[in-house]
Design a protein around this motif. Structure first.
Motif, PDB file in Angstrom:
ATOM      1  N   ALA A  51       0.842  -1.202   0.000  1.00  0.00           N
ATOM      2  CA  ALA A  51       0.000   0.000   0.000  1.00  0.00           C
ATOM      3  C   ALA A  51       0.874   1.248   0.000  1.00  0.00           C
ATOM      4  O   ALA A  51       0.571   2.235  -0.678  1.00  0.00           O
ATOM      5  N   GLY A  52       1.971   1.210   0.757  1.00  0.00           N
ATOM      6  CA  GLY A  52       2.872   2.355   0.802  1.00  0.00           C
ATOM      7  C   GLY A  52       3.464   2.697  -0.548  1.00  0.00           C
ATOM      8  O   GLY A  52       3.653   3.877  -0.876  1.00  0.00           O
ATOM      9  N   SER A  53       3.729   1.669  -1.360  1.00  0.00           N
ATOM     10  CA  SER A  53       4.273   1.914  -2.698  1.00  0.00           C
ATOM     11  C   SER A  53       3.284   2.646  -3.580  1.00  0.00           C
ATOM     12  O   SER A  53       3.664   3.442  -4.443  1.00  0.00           O
ATOM     13  N   LEU A  54       1.991   2.393  -3.378  1.00  0.00           N
ATOM     14  CA  LEU A  54       0.972   3.119  -4.136  1.00  0.00           C
ATOM     15  C   LEU A  54       1.046   4.610  -3.813  1.00  0.00           C
ATOM     16  O   LEU A  54       0.980   5.459  -4.703  1.00  0.00           O
ATOM     17  N   GLY A  55       1.191   4.924  -2.529  1.00  0.00           N
ATOM     18  CA  GLY A  55       1.292   6.331  -2.137  1.00  0.00           C
ATOM     19  C   GLY A  55       2.528   6.999  -2.673  1.00  0.00           C
ATOM     20  O   GLY A  55       2.512   8.191  -3.000  1.00  0.00           O
ATOM     21  N   GLN A  56       3.597   6.250  -2.790  1.00  0.00           N
ATOM     22  CA  GLN A  56       4.862   6.802  -3.261  1.00  0.00           C
ATOM     23  C   GLN A  56       4.862   7.034  -4.765  1.00  0.00           C
ATOM     24  O   GLN A  56       5.468   8.005  -5.243  1.00  0.00           O
ATOM     25  N   SER A  57       4.164   6.180  -5.513  1.00  0.00           N
ATOM     26  CA  SER A  57       4.304   6.185  -6.969  1.00  0.00           C
ATOM     27  C   SER A  57       3.128   6.778  -7.732  1.00  0.00           C
ATOM     28  O   SER A  57       3.266   7.075  -8.915  1.00  0.00           O
ATOM     29  N   GLU A  73      -6.803   1.678   8.165  1.00  0.00           N
ATOM     30  CA  GLU A  73      -5.427   1.196   8.277  1.00  0.00           C
ATOM     31  C   GLU A  73      -4.712   1.262   6.937  1.00  0.00           C
ATOM     32  O   GLU A  73      -3.529   1.612   6.866  1.00  0.00           O
ATOM     33  N   ALA A  74      -5.426   0.931   5.859  1.00  0.00           N
ATOM     34  CA  ALA A  74      -4.810   0.933   4.531  1.00  0.00           C
ATOM     35  C   ALA A  74      -4.396   2.330   4.092  1.00  0.00           C
ATOM     36  O   ALA A  74      -3.419   2.490   3.351  1.00  0.00           O
ATOM     37  N   ILE A  75      -5.120   3.337   4.551  1.00  0.00           N
ATOM     38  CA  ILE A  75      -4.813   4.709   4.129  1.00  0.00           C
ATOM     39  C   ILE A  75      -3.914   5.427   5.117  1.00  0.00           C
ATOM     40  O   ILE A  75      -2.929   6.060   4.728  1.00  0.00           O
ATOM     41  N   LEU A  76      -4.230   5.304   6.413  1.00  0.00           N
ATOM     42  CA  LEU A  76      -3.529   6.101   7.427  1.00  0.00           C
ATOM     43  C   LEU A  76      -2.550   5.309   8.273  1.00  0.00           C
ATOM     44  O   LEU A  76      -1.789   5.898   9.057  1.00  0.00           O
ATOM     45  N   ILE A  81      -1.074   3.834   2.659  1.00  0.00           N
ATOM     46  CA  ILE A  81      -0.815   4.642   1.467  1.00  0.00           C
ATOM     47  C   ILE A  81      -0.071   5.924   1.812  1.00  0.00           C
ATOM     48  O   ILE A  81       0.917   6.283   1.163  1.00  0.00           O
ATOM     49  N   THR A  82      -0.529   6.622   2.837  1.00  0.00           N
ATOM     50  CA  THR A  82       0.084   7.916   3.158  1.00  0.00           C
ATOM     51  C   THR A  82       1.431   7.773   3.844  1.00  0.00           C
ATOM     52  O   THR A  82       2.198   8.740   3.916  1.00  0.00           O
ATOM     53  N   ALA A  83       1.753   6.569   4.336  1.00  0.00           N
ATOM     54  CA  ALA A  83       3.090   6.352   4.903  1.00  0.00           C
ATOM     55  C   ALA A  83       4.140   6.318   3.806  1.00  0.00           C
ATOM     56  O   ALA A  83       5.312   6.640   4.038  1.00  0.00           O
TER      57      ALA A  83
END
Length: 295
Positions: A51-57, A73-76, A81-83
């Motif tokens: 999920a973190g890679s989605l936020g990064q890319s 949890e998936a977002i925050l 994602i936001t991590a």
């Protein structure tokens, strides 16, 4: 063209995500089920890995997940994602409730991320066909940037800038849909016990004022053939109903029909087990009427 992420490739999410392939520069996907990811990669998506890679890319990230806690949890979360970074927009397609939508909006706006709630209605087949309805809440100034992607899933209805506006509309929709199942099950049980043919009853109802989503779709496809496999879990329907009842209680709005539906769903799960389809409400009603639900 933008880089889009999609988190959650379940029965609904997989169909929606597939419709974004070729509609953006890159589509990155992630799910805890590696087979679901592999199926989308075979169609042209890329595996994000986390999920973190989605936020990064990604510029825009969609989520389609089963419960509010999982969405949060998936977002925050620490690995969410936001991590991993700060996409321009995050759009939650799940039915996760107005309360969480407001929480996400507050948290994401502070990070410079536009937060949208856009729960969907229509079922698995329409997710694949791109004919869902989407009820959208979020900041109007950037909505037009998101709308072309939402239109790949179906017809979006912008409900307003208030966080959770889309979620509120979805809960109203789900209440009406679940009540339709309950009241149709009651009417059908009465008619069957009186000796009427159930298939003919549905035929009459669908040409009369009693027509509803249950008589039109759920009975012909899943109840009359006794397969009870329409494609929406009773557990998820109960989750949605509980969200609705909590929000209604907070707003001071009594929903007695909602209480009846909740009871039917709880009894359905107790009778049929955790994998039960919500159309199995019909079995509960039939059994209470003295009919054999296993006929």
């Amino acid at each position: 063209m933008t880089t889009v992420g999609f988190l959650g490739l379940g029965r609904m999410g997989a169909g929606m995500a597939a419709r974004l392939i070729g509609q953006c520069e890159r589509l990155l996907v992630h799910d805890i089920d590696s087979a679901a990811v592999a199926a989308l990669v075979a169609q042209g998506a890329e595996a994000a890995g986390s999920a973190g890679s989605l936020g990064q890319s990604c510029d825009i990230v969609f989520t389609s997940l089963p419960t509010p806690a999982i969405v949060r949890e998936a977002i925050l979360g620490a690995d969410g994602i936001t991590a991993g970074g700060s996409p321009r927009m995050i759009c939650d397609l799940s039915t996760s409730g107005p309360k969480l939508a407001a929480e996400l909006s507050g948290a994401l706006t502070g990070k410079g991320i536009a937060s949208f709630d856009a729960p969907v209605s229509g079922g698995i087949a329409r997710a694949h066909d791109g004919t869902l309805s989407l009820m959208v809440g979020g900041p109007e100034p950037v909505y037009e940037l998101l709308r072309p992607l939402l239109e790949r899933f179906g017809k979006p209805f912008y409900m307003g800038a208030t966080p959770g506006a889309g979620q509120t509309m979805k809960l109203v929709n789900n209440l009406l849909g679940a009540v339709a199942i309950g009241v149709t099950a009651e009417g059908m049980a009465f008619g069957i016990k009186a000796g009427l043919d159930p298939a003919r009853m549905i035929e009459v109802l669908n040409q009369s004022t009693g027509v509803n989503s249950a008589t039109r779709d759920k009975w012909p496809k899943s109840v009359l053939p006794r397969t009870f496999d329409f494609g929406f879990a009773a557990a998820l329907s109960l989750k949605d109903t509980n969200l609705l009842m909590e929000e209604a209680a907070a707003a001071g709005v009594p929903l007695p029909l909602g209480e009846i539906v909740r009871d039917y769903l709880e009894r359905t799960l107790a009778r049929e087990g955790p994998e039960a389809d919500f159309t199995a409400i019909a079995k509960v009603v039939e059994e209470a009427a003295g009919l054999d639900p296993e006929r």
